[in-house]
Scaffold this active site. Structure first.
Site, PDB file in Angstrom:
ATOM      1  N   ASN A  33      78.439  98.354  93.046  1.00 31.18           N
ATOM      2  CA  ASN A  33      77.726  98.633  91.800  1.00 31.18           C
ATOM      3  C   ASN A  33      77.706  97.313  91.043  1.00 31.18           C
ATOM      4  O   ASN A  33      78.719  96.903  90.485  1.00 31.18           O
ATOM      5  CB  ASN A  33      78.455  99.724  90.999  1.00 31.18           C
ATOM      6  CG  ASN A  33      77.860  99.903  89.608  1.00 31.18           C
ATOM      7  OD1 ASN A  33      76.782  99.386  89.305  1.00 31.18           O
ATOM      8  ND2 ASN A  33      78.558 100.639  88.754  1.00 31.18           N
ATOM      9  N   TRP A  34      76.566  96.674  91.087  1.00 32.35           N
ATOM     10  CA  TRP A  34      76.480  95.319  90.507  1.00 32.35           C
ATOM     11  C   TRP A  34      76.492  95.329  88.979  1.00 32.35           C
ATOM     12  O   TRP A  34      76.670  94.299  88.360  1.00 32.35           O
ATOM     13  CB  TRP A  34      75.202  94.616  90.997  1.00 32.35           C
ATOM     14  CG  TRP A  34      75.215  94.218  92.443  1.00 32.35           C
ATOM     15  CD1 TRP A  34      76.146  94.538  93.396  1.00 32.35           C
ATOM     16  CD2 TRP A  34      74.248  93.398  93.112  1.00 32.35           C
ATOM     17  NE1 TRP A  34      75.818  93.978  94.599  1.00 32.35           N
ATOM     18  CE2 TRP A  34      74.651  93.273  94.447  1.00 32.35           C
ATOM     19  CE3 TRP A  34      73.063  92.767  92.704  1.00 32.35           C
ATOM     20  CZ2 TRP A  34      73.917  92.535  95.383  1.00 32.35           C
ATOM     21  CZ3 TRP A  34      72.327  92.032  93.625  1.00 32.35           C
ATOM     22  CH2 TRP A  34      72.755  91.919  94.956  1.00 32.35           C
ATOM     23  N   LYS A  35      76.245  96.493  88.395  1.00 31.53           N
ATOM     24  CA  LYS A  35      76.169  96.610  86.924  1.00 31.53           C
ATOM     25  C   LYS A  35      75.103  95.629  86.387  1.00 31.53           C
ATOM     26  O   LYS A  35      74.107  95.409  87.061  1.00 31.53           O
ATOM     27  CB  LYS A  35      77.553  96.399  86.304  1.00 31.53           C
ATOM     28  CG  LYS A  35      78.611  97.305  86.976  1.00 31.53           C
ATOM     29  CD  LYS A  35      79.911  97.384  86.256  1.00 31.53           C
ATOM     30  CE  LYS A  35      80.840  98.328  87.009  1.00 31.53           C
ATOM     31  NZ  LYS A  35      82.116  98.542  86.342  1.00 31.53           N
ATOM     32  N   HIS A  37      77.808 107.188  85.506  1.00 31.35           N
ATOM     33  CA  HIS A  37      78.873 106.178  85.458  1.00 31.35           C
ATOM     34  C   HIS A  37      79.531 106.223  84.073  1.00 31.35           C
ATOM     35  O   HIS A  37      78.859 106.452  83.072  1.00 31.35           O
ATOM     36  CB  HIS A  37      78.302 104.785  85.745  1.00 31.35           C
ATOM     37  CG  HIS A  37      79.378 103.784  85.986  1.00 31.35           C
ATOM     38  ND1 HIS A  37      80.055 103.185  84.951  1.00 31.35           N
ATOM     39  CD2 HIS A  37      79.931 103.317  87.129  1.00 31.35           C
ATOM     40  CE1 HIS A  37      80.975 102.380  85.458  1.00 31.35           C
ATOM     41  NE2 HIS A  37      80.925 102.439  86.785  1.00 31.35           N
ATOM     42  N   GLU A  71      80.396 103.975  82.152  1.00 30.34           N
ATOM     43  CA  GLU A  71      79.785 103.054  81.181  1.00 30.34           C
ATOM     44  C   GLU A  71      78.531 103.669  80.568  1.00 30.34           C
ATOM     45  O   GLU A  71      78.226 103.445  79.399  1.00 30.34           O
ATOM     46  CB  GLU A  71      79.486 101.704  81.862  1.00 30.34           C
ATOM     47  CG  GLU A  71      80.770 100.924  82.099  1.00 30.34           C
ATOM     48  CD  GLU A  71      80.748 100.036  83.324  1.00 30.34           C
ATOM     49  OE1 GLU A  71      79.674  99.735  83.857  1.00 30.34           O
ATOM     50  OE2 GLU A  71      81.855  99.632  83.765  1.00 30.34           O
ATOM     51  N   GLU A 121      86.228 107.761  89.575  1.00 30.53           N
ATOM     52  CA  GLU A 121      86.502 106.489  88.908  1.00 30.53           C
ATOM     53  C   GLU A 121      87.311 106.740  87.636  1.00 30.53           C
ATOM     54  O   GLU A 121      86.730 107.052  86.590  1.00 30.53           O
ATOM     55  CB  GLU A 121      85.186 105.790  88.544  1.00 30.53           C
ATOM     56  CG  GLU A 121      84.323 105.450  89.730  1.00 30.53           C
ATOM     57  CD  GLU A 121      83.455 104.226  89.483  1.00 30.53           C
ATOM     58  OE1 GLU A 121      83.344 103.399  90.389  1.00 30.53           O
ATOM     59  OE2 GLU A 121      82.910 104.081  88.359  1.00 30.53           O
ATOM     60  N   GLY A 177      87.313  97.794  85.804  1.00 30.00           N
ATOM     61  CA  GLY A 177      87.202  96.447  85.237  1.00 30.00           C
ATOM     62  C   GLY A 177      88.467  95.977  84.545  1.00 30.00           C
ATOM     63  O   GLY A 177      88.465  94.969  83.844  1.00 30.00           O
ATOM     64  N   SER A 198      88.611  98.839  90.037  1.00 31.42           N
ATOM     65  CA  SER A 198      89.404  97.670  90.455  1.00 31.42           C
ATOM     66  C   SER A 198      89.772  97.707  91.935  1.00 31.42           C
ATOM     67  O   SER A 198      90.840  97.238  92.337  1.00 31.42           O
ATOM     68  CB  SER A 198      90.663  97.521  89.584  1.00 31.42           C
ATOM     69  OG  SER A 198      90.295  97.329  88.226  1.00 31.42           O
ATOM     70  N   GLY A 252      82.851  97.499  91.793  1.00 31.48           N
ATOM     71  CA  GLY A 252      82.185  96.709  90.757  1.00 31.48           C
ATOM     72  C   GLY A 252      82.344  95.223  91.036  1.00 31.48           C
ATOM     73  O   GLY A 252      81.672  94.653  91.905  1.00 31.48           O
ATOM     74  N   GLY A 253      83.256  94.606  90.331  1.00 33.11           N
ATOM     75  CA  GLY A 253      83.440  93.153  90.389  1.00 33.11           C
ATOM     76  C   GLY A 253      83.507  92.569  91.790  1.00 33.11           C
ATOM     77  O   GLY A 253      82.865  91.555  92.075  1.00 33.11           O
TER      78      GLY A 253
HETATM   79  P1  13P Z   1      85.395  97.402  89.039  1.00 33.70           P
HETATM   80  O1  13P Z   1      85.509  97.435  90.545  1.00 33.70           O
HETATM   81  O2  13P Z   1      84.852  96.116  88.503  1.00 33.70           O
HETATM   82  O3  13P Z   1      86.670  97.846  88.375  1.00 33.70           O
HETATM   83  O4  13P Z   1      84.293  98.503  88.658  1.00 33.70           O
HETATM   84  C1  13P Z   1      84.401  99.752  89.209  1.00 33.70           C
HETATM   85  C2  13P Z   1      83.164 100.500  88.892  1.00 33.70           C
HETATM   86  O5  13P Z   1      82.911 100.842  87.758  1.00 33.70           O
HETATM   87  C3  13P Z   1      82.237 100.793  89.994  1.00 33.70           C
HETATM   88  O6  13P Z   1      81.243 101.658  89.591  1.00 33.70           O
END
Ligand code: 13P
Length: 257
Positions: free
Chosen positions: A13-15, A99, A101, A171, A177, A217, A238-239
């Site tokens: 998930n590149w956000k 999500h 966010e 999640e 994050g 994470s 994510g990251g």
């Molecule tokens: P991180 O892997 O950066 O913690 O993000 C997780 C996430 O929100 C994937 O959708």
């Protein structure tokens, strides 16, 4: 994961990251690194502006492309929104929905997540529906209540056949994050609880067929232990999905685990 019944899915998930040239470079780097992967579905969920580039770069490869959200109406006066049909027409296969966010910063609710999931399924997309508790909710010992409520509401009215096309991403909001990963046992506990909830709402057979990912994470160092758990069928990353080497290590952990 239980490889006898489910295929692992590792989705990035590149956000809100990567311009088109950056997206192209990352996917070009990733392509040869994952070309031999057989037992894992590899997905990159990218910003809307990168979809066309991502689809072109990955054409004919084993990397599938997803979007990060879609609206629940087919078309109309919804300035700034993108419909599920618009994504499906492009060749997009997956879409991240609900999500944390989106829930936290854009006021999405279980009701709209449910409507988006129904719209995505109707368009032929595979929804990756995110659920998870806040730190405060975990501390108050209501994680299972929170998750059960989200599962019941987000999938309300969705048939067993359609549910099998969905991926559920667990999640925990406190792990996103933050560098604070749920332990593999904590991830397994909640993923197993999600499956038990689905078994009650649908049937044991349906629950066994659904892919349940962990996200929060997840990285090159902790992925192998997480995906070694029976009910953790992959990850939403994510990251670490923004670096080809780290993302590949996670994919390999699922492939070889
Ligand atoms: P991180 O892997 O950066 O913690 O993000 C997780 C996430 O929100 C994937 O959708």
């Amino acid at each position: 994961m239980n490889k006898n019944v489910r295929k692992a899915v590792i989705a990035g998930n590149w956000k809100m990251n990567k311009t088109r040239p950056e997206a192209k470079a990352l996917l070009e780097e990733l392509k040869p690194m994952v070309a031999d992967i057989k037992n894992v579905e590899v997905v990159a969920c990218v910003p809307f502006t990168n979809l066309e580039t991502a689809l072109a770069v990955t054409e004919g490869t084993n990397i599938k492309i997803g979007a990060e959200n879609c609206h629940f109406e087919k078309s109309g006066a919804f300035t700034g929104e993108i419909s599920a049909d618009m994504l499906a027409e492009m060749g997009v296969e997956y879409v991240v929905l609900g999500h944390s966010e989106r829930r936290q910063y854009f006021a999405e609710t279980d009701e709209t997540v449910n409507k988006r999931t129904i719209a995505a399924l109707a368009a032929g997309l595979k929804p990756i529906v995110c659920v998870g508790e806040l730190l405060w909710e975990r501390e108050c010992n209501i994680t299972e209540e929170v998750i059960a409520r989200q599962i019941k509401l987000d999938f309300f009215g969705i048939s067993a056949d359609d549910l099998k096309k969905c991926i559920i991403a667990y999640e925990p909001v406190w792990a996103i994050g933050t560098g604070k990963t749920a332990t593999a046992d904590q991830a397994e506990e909640v993923c197993a609880f999600i499956r038990a909830t689905l078994a009650k709402l649908y049937s044991a057979e349906v629950a066994e067929a659904v892919t349940i990912q962990y996200g929060g994470s997840m990285n090159a160092a902790n992925a192998a232990e997480l995906v070694s758990k029976t009910n953790v069928d992959g990850g939403l990353i994510g990251g670490a999905s923004l670096k080809a080497a780290d993302f590949t290590t996670i994919i390999n952990a699922a492939e070889n685990g």
